[in-house]
Scaffold this motif. Structure first.
Motif, PDB file in Angstrom:
ATOM      1  N   GLY A 222     106.828  19.207  22.606  1.00  0.00           N
ATOM      2  CA  GLY A 222     106.915  19.521  24.021  1.00  0.00           C
ATOM      3  C   GLY A 222     106.409  20.743  24.242  1.00  0.00           C
ATOM      4  N   ARG A 223     105.796  21.040  25.613  1.00  0.00           N
ATOM      5  CA  ARG A 223     105.196  22.394  25.712  1.00  0.00           C
ATOM      6  C   ARG A 223     106.159  23.596  25.686  1.00  0.00           C
ATOM      7  NH1 ARG A 223     102.515  20.377  30.426  1.00  0.00           N
ATOM      8  NH2 ARG A 223     104.245  21.118  31.900  1.00  0.00           N
ATOM      9  N   PHE A 342     115.514  33.417  30.293  1.00  0.00           N
ATOM     10  CA  PHE A 342     115.463  32.708  31.330  1.00  0.00           C
ATOM     11  C   PHE A 342     114.052  31.823  31.171  1.00  0.00           C
ATOM     12  CE2 PHE A 342     113.961  31.368  35.653  1.00  0.00           C
ATOM     13  CZ  PHE A 342     114.868  30.801  35.981  1.00  0.00           C
ATOM     14  N   ALA A 343     114.173  30.415  31.319  1.00  0.00           N
ATOM     15  CA  ALA A 343     113.423  29.430  31.197  1.00  0.00           C
ATOM     16  C   ALA A 343     112.540  29.450  29.847  1.00  0.00           C
ATOM     17  CB  ALA A 343     112.202  29.782  32.252  1.00  0.00           C
ATOM     18  N   ALA A 353     109.697  24.810  32.205  1.00  0.00           N
ATOM     19  CA  ALA A 353     108.804  25.601  33.612  1.00  0.00           C
ATOM     20  C   ALA A 353     109.937  25.870  34.466  1.00  0.00           C
ATOM     21  CB  ALA A 353     107.854  24.884  33.691  1.00  0.00           C
ATOM     22  N   ARG A 354     109.999  27.108  34.965  1.00  0.00           N
ATOM     23  CA  ARG A 354     110.936  27.516  36.004  1.00  0.00           C
ATOM     24  C   ARG A 354     110.445  28.564  37.007  1.00  0.00           C
ATOM     25  NH1 ARG A 354     115.966  24.207  36.153  1.00  0.00           N
ATOM     26  NH2 ARG A 354     116.114  23.521  33.751  1.00  0.00           N
ATOM     27  N   ASP A 355     110.740  28.571  38.207  1.00  0.00           N
ATOM     28  CA  ASP A 355     110.568  29.916  38.906  1.00  0.00           C
ATOM     29  C   ASP A 355     111.198  30.927  38.727  1.00  0.00           C
ATOM     30  OD1 ASP A 355     110.150  31.608  41.299  1.00  0.00           O
ATOM     31  OD2 ASP A 355     110.767  30.283  42.785  1.00  0.00           O
ATOM     32  N   VAL A 414     104.559  29.861  31.777  1.00  0.00           N
ATOM     33  CA  VAL A 414     103.615  28.897  31.077  1.00  0.00           C
ATOM     34  C   VAL A 414     103.764  29.251  29.620  1.00  0.00           C
ATOM     35  CG1 VAL A 414     100.986  28.457  30.313  1.00  0.00           C
ATOM     36  CG2 VAL A 414     101.701  29.101  32.880  1.00  0.00           C
ATOM     37  N   CYS A 415     103.876  30.438  28.970  1.00  0.00           N
ATOM     38  CA  CYS A 415     104.405  30.469  27.986  1.00  0.00           C
ATOM     39  C   CYS A 415     104.601  32.100  27.488  1.00  0.00           C
ATOM     40  CB  CYS A 415     103.077  30.126  26.677  1.00  0.00           C
ATOM     41  SG  CYS A 415     101.515  31.197  27.229  1.00  0.00           S
TER      42      CYS A 415
END
Length: 519
Positions: A222-223, A342-343, A353-355, A414-415
């Motif tokens: 998964g990403r 975080f994330a 993927a999070r804000d 994104v990464c």
């Protein structure tokens, strides 16, 4: 009597599917693999590995025990002379271990969110920064899941209740105990052996199996899977060895694979087994990658691309054209209040993927952002940050993250990548930080953002600022980190020991970035 493909009992010879698990044979594995694949006509052998739910070792017995299991299979009157293997995470490690000496009866391997190197999992930046969150959560799973659902749930609740103390207390050799219900020799060995060449880690890397594999391999990740980079390294290694593995990268984390991606993952496994164990037909697409909201079929990973370089500039600008900007950016890092993880590639509830707005509001996080894009940009591969930086104590970390800033202002990760630096680092030396594999499209009107901070705790253990050993460190020293924008005007040496010059932060050396069609 086995269950046939129609769901009824059958006297027909059924193909054998072998699953070796350190997590026990109960829920959810008996449902995800036992019932699901038995209903498709497979005889499923679900085996607990040595020491499950008690005293065990993550890797020392896997290769030999896997061979012993296959030898047992050979002696069963119902064994048809061929078998396949399947499973996620540690289940995949058991498969790679078997691949160090592939049995001739082995026909296919399905490896999902696959781990092949436990040292790399615990120390993923190769600079002795420990993945504390992974070790605590995985430790609870390894130590308790195989002992039954009740014991496992109680252990998880205890971890949640005492997690803050475990990751903030000092020394770590003492603070972890409350979270894991007492002393655990395995955990203490992980944190007291930080170097890869330590004999303790001998055999922890089953990666060489990729050079010897004789069976077709399906790789699924998964990403935001914490094992994505391991999966891609094994994919490349299999290709170099002349194999043709299939690869699927979905919009999942390490733990959401069977929740969010169950239909795609199950279908991929059935197709792989149908072709290579049952001998029916051929496999279709060999590489599938989920980019934004759609699946993309590729001929190679990574695909051909045109690199694009961005530069840090004053006032938080990330510029594509022209020279790097003047000046520098400073940020603080206080191990008493470390920048939180975080994330991204976590196992906790904020994974994926999070804000990032709340994270970026912290005083110890800096951001650099482009103007709104007029055309789409894609990253399919591994973008790399190139930085010139110094830390006031000599012991400091760099955590860099690429974000997609949506038109409504939401920065979504994104990464990202991480590295730990020590006084051996010379400021004039460029620091290269691979930010992990990505498949993402930045749409017109969106902005590209580079986020820079001094850590992501407890995904990577906080930097104490002293260089003390992780397990026994007690002193916490805050660090001031400076990243310079201009490569031609290095600052004066500090204390007679530090030299520095600037450089571009987002480099193309290993990035797979290309101009995308806006159609």
């Amino acid at each position: 009597m086995p269950v046939g493909q129609s769901g009824g009992l059958t006297d027909e010879e059924c193909p054998v599917l072998l699953i070796r698990s350190a997590y026990g044979r109960g829920f959810p594995w008996n449902s995800l693999f036992g019932a699901s694949f038995a209903a498709q006509g497979y005889r499923v052998i679900l085996q607990s590995t040595r020491g499950t739910g008690g005293d065990f070792h993550l890797w020392r017995h896997e290769a030999a025990d896997g061979q012993a299991t296959v030898d047992w299979l050979r002696k069963q009157e119902w064994f048809p002379g061929a078998f396949a293997t399947i499973g996620p995470s540690q289940f995949s490690y058991a498969q790679w271990s078997l691949g160090l000496d592939p049995p001739p009866e082995w026909r296919a391997a399905v490896m999902q969110v696959a781990v092949h190197d436990f040292y790399d999992g615990m120390y993923p930046d190769q600079h002795c920064a420990f993945n504390l969150e992974l070790a605590l959560i995985a430790g609870v799973t390894f130590f308790h899941q195989g002992a039954g659902t009740g014991r496992y749930l109680r252990a998880l609740l205890r971890l949640v209740r005492h997690l803050k103390h475990a990751v903030r207390g000092v020394p770590l050799l003492d603070s972890y105990r409350r979270a894991l219900g007492g002393r655990r020799q395995e955990f203490e060995e992980w944190i007291t052996h930080p170097y890869q060449d330590d004999l303790f880690w001998a055999g922890a890397d089953a990666g060489p199996a990729a050079d010897r594999m004789t069976v077709p391999v399906s790789l699924v990740s998964g990403r935001h899977d914490l094992a994505l980079d391991q999966t891609l390294r094994q994919y490349a290694r299999l290709r170099r060895a002349g194999q043709e593995p299939t690869l699927m990268i979905g919009p999942w984390t390490h733990t959401s694979l069977f929740e969010q991606g169950r239909s795609e993952v199950f279908a991929d496994a059935l197709e792989h087994l149908r072709v290579h164990l049952r001998g029916e037909g051929e496999r279709g697409t060999r590489i599938r990658v989920h980019v934004n909201d759609a699946w993309r079929e590729l001929n190679a990973w990574p695909p051909p691309s045109t690199p694009i370089r961005y530069h840090l500039r004053p006032d938080g600008e990330l510029g594509e054209l022209g020279e790097p900007g003047d000046g520098s950016t400073s940020l603080g890092y206080d191990p008493a209040d470390p920048t939180p993880a975080f994330a991204g590639r976590l196992q906790s509830r904020t994974a994926g993927a999070r804000d990032n707005k709340t994270l970026e509001a912290r005083a110890d996080v800096r951001t650099f952002t482009t103007a709104p894009l007029t055309t789409a940009r894609e990253i399919i591969g591994t973008p790399t940050a190139e930085l010139y930086a110094s830390g006031s104590t000599g012991h400091f970390d760099l955590f860099v993250r690429l974000c997609d800033v949506h038109p409504d202002g939401r920065p979504v990760n994104v990464c990202d990548g991480f590295t730990r630096l020590t006084p051996d680092h010379v400021d004039a030396d460029r620091v290269t930080v691979p930010m992990g594999a990505a498949g993402h499209r930045f749409e017109p009107g969106h902005r590209i953002r580079l986020q820079v901070s001094g850590g992501a705790h407890p995904r990577f253990t906080r930097n104490y600022g002293t260089g003390e050993p992780l397990a026994t460190a007690t002193e916490l020293v805050a660090t001031r980190t400076t990243v310079h924008h201009d490569p031609d005007h290095p600052p004066a040496a500090r204390g007679g020991t530090w030299r520095h010059r600037a450089g571009p932060p987002l480099g193309p050396a290993q990035a797979e970035v290309r101009q995308a069609s806006t159609a």
